[in-house]
Structures are given as C-alpha cells and as structure tokens.
Scaffold this motif. Structure first.
Motif, mmCIF file in Angstrom:
data_model
loop_
_atom_site.group_PDB
_atom_site.id
_atom_site.type_symbol
_atom_site.label_atom_id
_atom_site.label_comp_id
_atom_site.label_asym_id
_atom_site.label_seq_id
_atom_site.Cartn_x
_atom_site.Cartn_y
_atom_site.Cartn_z
ATOM 1 N N PRO A 1 0.750 -1.174 -0.029
ATOM 2 C CA PRO A 1 0.070 0.064 -0.072
ATOM 3 C C PRO A 1 1.033 1.227 0.163
ATOM 4 N N PHE A 2 0.434 2.281 -0.666
ATOM 5 C CA PHE A 2 1.031 3.500 -0.721
ATOM 6 C C PHE A 2 1.810 3.974 0.646
ATOM 7 N N GLY A 3 2.843 4.302 0.626
ATOM 8 C CA GLY A 3 3.670 4.710 1.930
ATOM 9 C C GLY A 3 4.296 3.488 2.704
ATOM 10 N N LYS A 4 3.726 2.295 2.759
ATOM 11 C CA LYS A 4 4.453 1.297 3.502
ATOM 12 C C LYS A 4 5.854 1.071 3.040
ATOM 13 N N MET A 5 6.870 0.768 3.996
ATOM 14 C CA MET A 5 7.939 0.365 3.481
ATOM 15 C C MET A 5 8.611 -0.909 4.012
ATOM 16 N N ARG A 6 9.049 -1.784 3.176
ATOM 17 C CA ARG A 6 9.828 -3.102 3.627
ATOM 18 C C ARG A 6 11.130 -3.227 3.374
ATOM 19 N N LEU A 7 11.860 -3.395 4.411
ATOM 20 C CA LEU A 7 13.430 -3.708 3.935
ATOM 21 C C LEU A 7 13.600 -5.154 3.779
ATOM 22 N N LYS A 8 14.195 -5.806 2.762
ATOM 23 C CA LYS A 8 14.408 -7.134 2.813
ATOM 24 C C LYS A 8 15.794 -7.116 2.214
ATOM 25 N N LEU A 9 16.405 -8.449 2.759
ATOM 26 C CA LEU A 9 17.793 -8.606 2.290
ATOM 27 C C LEU A 9 18.286 -9.148 0.966
ATOM 28 N N LYS A 10 16.896 -10.041 0.528
ATOM 29 C CA LYS A 10 17.032 -10.556 -0.664
ATOM 30 C C LYS A 10 15.726 -10.997 -1.186
ATOM 31 N N GLY A 11 15.640 -11.270 -2.426
ATOM 32 C CA GLY A 11 14.235 -11.854 -2.839
ATOM 33 C C GLY A 11 14.034 -11.690 -4.218
ATOM 34 N N ILE B 1 15.812 5.084 7.511
ATOM 35 C CA ILE B 1 16.042 3.493 7.125
ATOM 36 C C ILE B 1 17.456 3.370 6.521
ATOM 37 N N VAL B 2 17.651 4.217 5.553
ATOM 38 C CA VAL B 2 18.859 3.953 4.764
ATOM 39 C C VAL B 2 19.976 4.137 5.753
ATOM 40 N N LYS B 3 19.981 5.364 6.332
ATOM 41 C CA LYS B 3 20.956 5.572 7.563
ATOM 42 C C LYS B 3 21.195 4.602 8.469
ATOM 43 N N SER B 4 19.979 4.134 8.973
ATOM 44 C CA SER B 4 20.129 2.946 9.898
ATOM 45 C C SER B 4 20.879 1.547 9.252
ATOM 46 N N PHE B 5 20.652 1.445 8.007
ATOM 47 C CA PHE B 5 21.200 0.147 7.204
ATOM 48 C C PHE B 5 22.728 0.474 7.371
ATOM 49 N N ALA B 6 22.985 1.696 6.969
ATOM 50 C CA ALA B 6 24.659 1.740 7.039
ATOM 51 C C ALA B 6 25.269 1.586 8.384
ATOM 52 N N THR B 7 24.418 2.214 9.544
ATOM 53 C CA THR B 7 25.340 2.327 10.591
ATOM 54 C C THR B 7 24.954 1.216 11.654
ATOM 55 N N ILE B 8 23.480 0.495 11.881
ATOM 56 C CA ILE B 8 23.458 -0.526 12.662
ATOM 57 C C ILE B 8 23.293 -1.885 12.199
ATOM 58 N N GLY B 9 23.124 -1.722 10.862
ATOM 59 C CA GLY B 9 23.052 -2.886 10.002
ATOM 60 C C GLY B 9 21.693 -3.398 9.728
ATOM 61 N N ALA C 1 19.850 -6.521 10.073
ATOM 62 C CA ALA C 1 19.007 -7.070 10.731
ATOM 63 C C ALA C 1 18.553 -6.144 11.787
ATOM 64 N N MET C 2 19.118 -5.465 12.548
ATOM 65 C CA MET C 2 18.483 -4.319 13.442
ATOM 66 C C MET C 2 17.294 -3.391 12.674
ATOM 67 N N THR C 3 17.850 -2.921 11.692
ATOM 68 C CA THR C 3 16.967 -1.944 10.755
ATOM 69 C C THR C 3 15.775 -2.568 10.402
ATOM 70 N N MET C 4 15.774 -3.881 10.005
ATOM 71 C CA MET C 4 14.442 -4.658 9.826
ATOM 72 C C MET C 4 13.622 -4.511 11.000
ATOM 73 N N THR C 5 14.329 -5.124 12.279
ATOM 74 C CA THR C 5 13.304 -5.195 13.355
ATOM 75 C C THR C 5 12.691 -3.898 13.796
ATOM 76 N N GLN C 6 13.537 -2.721 13.577
ATOM 77 C CA GLN C 6 13.066 -1.455 14.038
ATOM 78 C C GLN C 6 12.113 -0.873 13.092
ATOM 79 N N PHE C 7 12.138 -1.157 11.828
ATOM 80 C CA PHE C 7 11.459 -0.189 10.673
ATOM 81 C C PHE C 7 10.547 -1.041 9.899
ATOM 82 N N ASN C 8 10.510 -2.277 9.776
ATOM 83 C CA ASN C 8 9.589 -2.958 8.821
ATOM 84 C C ASN C 8 8.272 -3.218 9.420
ATOM 85 N N GLN C 9 7.251 -2.604 8.797
ATOM 86 C CA GLN C 9 5.997 -2.375 9.460
ATOM 87 C C GLN C 9 5.001 -3.522 9.086
#
Length: 186
Positions: free
Chosen positions: A96-106, A168-176, A178-186
């Motif tokens: 849906p519009f505005g929903k974001m999901r970080l995935k490591l592969k797929g 989310i991008v900044k988090s990906f580069a700093t905390i990695g 896995a932790m970014t997905m836990t924190q931000f995936n809705q």
C-alpha cells in the motif's frame, strides 16, 4: 566500511516525481540531508557522502530502469563494494502507498529494474527497500499508473515518507540490516 545506495528511476523531465522514480526521490533526499551533491559519472549520477563514520556512495542510474543492473554492476566493481553493502531503493505495487519494507534478498516480483540487477549482478543477494506505491489502477493500466505522478493526497504525505526512508537507509549503514528490519519493517 563503504555502502552503495541505488535509487531506481528513469532520467528525464517526463519521469520526474512519478511513482516509478521514488527511488531517485529518496536518493536525492538522502544526499541533500547529508550535504552532498550528485555529479555525472559513468552510467549514473554519483554522490559520495558520509554518516557516522560510514562512507556512503549513492547512485541514480542513467541507463533507464530496464538496464539498471549495468550501472549497479559497474559501480559495485569500481568502488569494490560487496553485495551485502548494497541497498536498492525501489517502488513496489504490492505494498500500500507509503508502506516500506526492507528485505535482504528476494525476487524481482516483476520489477524490471530489479530483474536487470539480478541478471547483470548475478543473483538476488542484495538488500532492497521497497516503497509502496499501491495498486489503485484499472485493469490494463499498470504502466500509466506507475509512470504517473502521485495524487494530491499522496503528495502531501511524501515528504514525511521520504524522510522515513532516509532514516531507514542511514540505519542500514550504521546499525546493520537485521536491526534496521526489526526496528522499521511495518
């Protein structure tokens, strides 16, 4: 440690601010937030910025969406960046519009930009931040929808959503990832 952030989109004024170019819009916002500038480079506009001691390279391919893999492959090799340090910013009809999901592969899920990256770079083992654009279009009108501009209500929400994507991008580069997905995936 170096990262390659890839905003997917199409070059040209006719594609500016379209749903398919949300990757470019997020990349532009990220570079502006980190006080960088894009320069015209081989196969892409390129910016080098840093955040909390991490060197972040951001590209916007000039190859058009369907050949994005060519630019990604070139910059990964040129900068010697491993696939696990690549993050692709991409529009997604399935969210849906505005929903974001970080995935490591797929899979590419039919997205031509992701298909090109898989073909040229050899696989699906790279992260992607999928930005939902929704699927509110009549049957057979997908191309018009994707290449169309966000509607007025969506445009009002875009600045906040793009800022969230930048976080989310900044988090990906700093905390990695896995932790970014836990924190931000809705």
């Amino acid at each position: 440690m170096k990262f390659l952030i890839v905003g997917l989109g199409n070059i040209g004024a006719e594609y500016a601010s379209t749903r398919h170019n949300i990757g470019f819009d997020i990349a532009d916002g990220l570079v502006a937030a980190l006080e960088g500038n894009f320069e015209f480079g081989r196969l892409a506009y390129h910016a080098e910025v840093s955040h909390k001691g991490k060197k972040i390279h951001v590209i916007k391919p000039t190859t058009y969406m369907n050949l994005s893999g060519k630019a990604v492959n070139y910059w990964m090799k040129e900068l010697k960046i491993a696939p696990e340090n690549v993050l692709v910013l991409v529009d997604d009809l399935a969210l849906p519009f505005g929903k974001m999901r970080l995935k490591l592969k797929g899979s590419s899920a039919g997205h031509n930009g992701l298909k090109s990256i898989e073909e040229v770079c050899g696989g699906q083992n790279y992260a992607r931040l999928r930005f939902g654009i929704g699927d509110d279009f009549p049957k057979g009108r997908q191309v018009d929808f994707v290449l169309g501009k966000f509607d007025k209500n969506e445009q009002k929400d875009l600045p906040v959503l793009i800022n969230r994507a930048i976080t989310i991008v900044k988090s990906f580069a700093t905390i990695g990832p896995a932790m970014t997905m836990t924190q931000f995936n809705q």
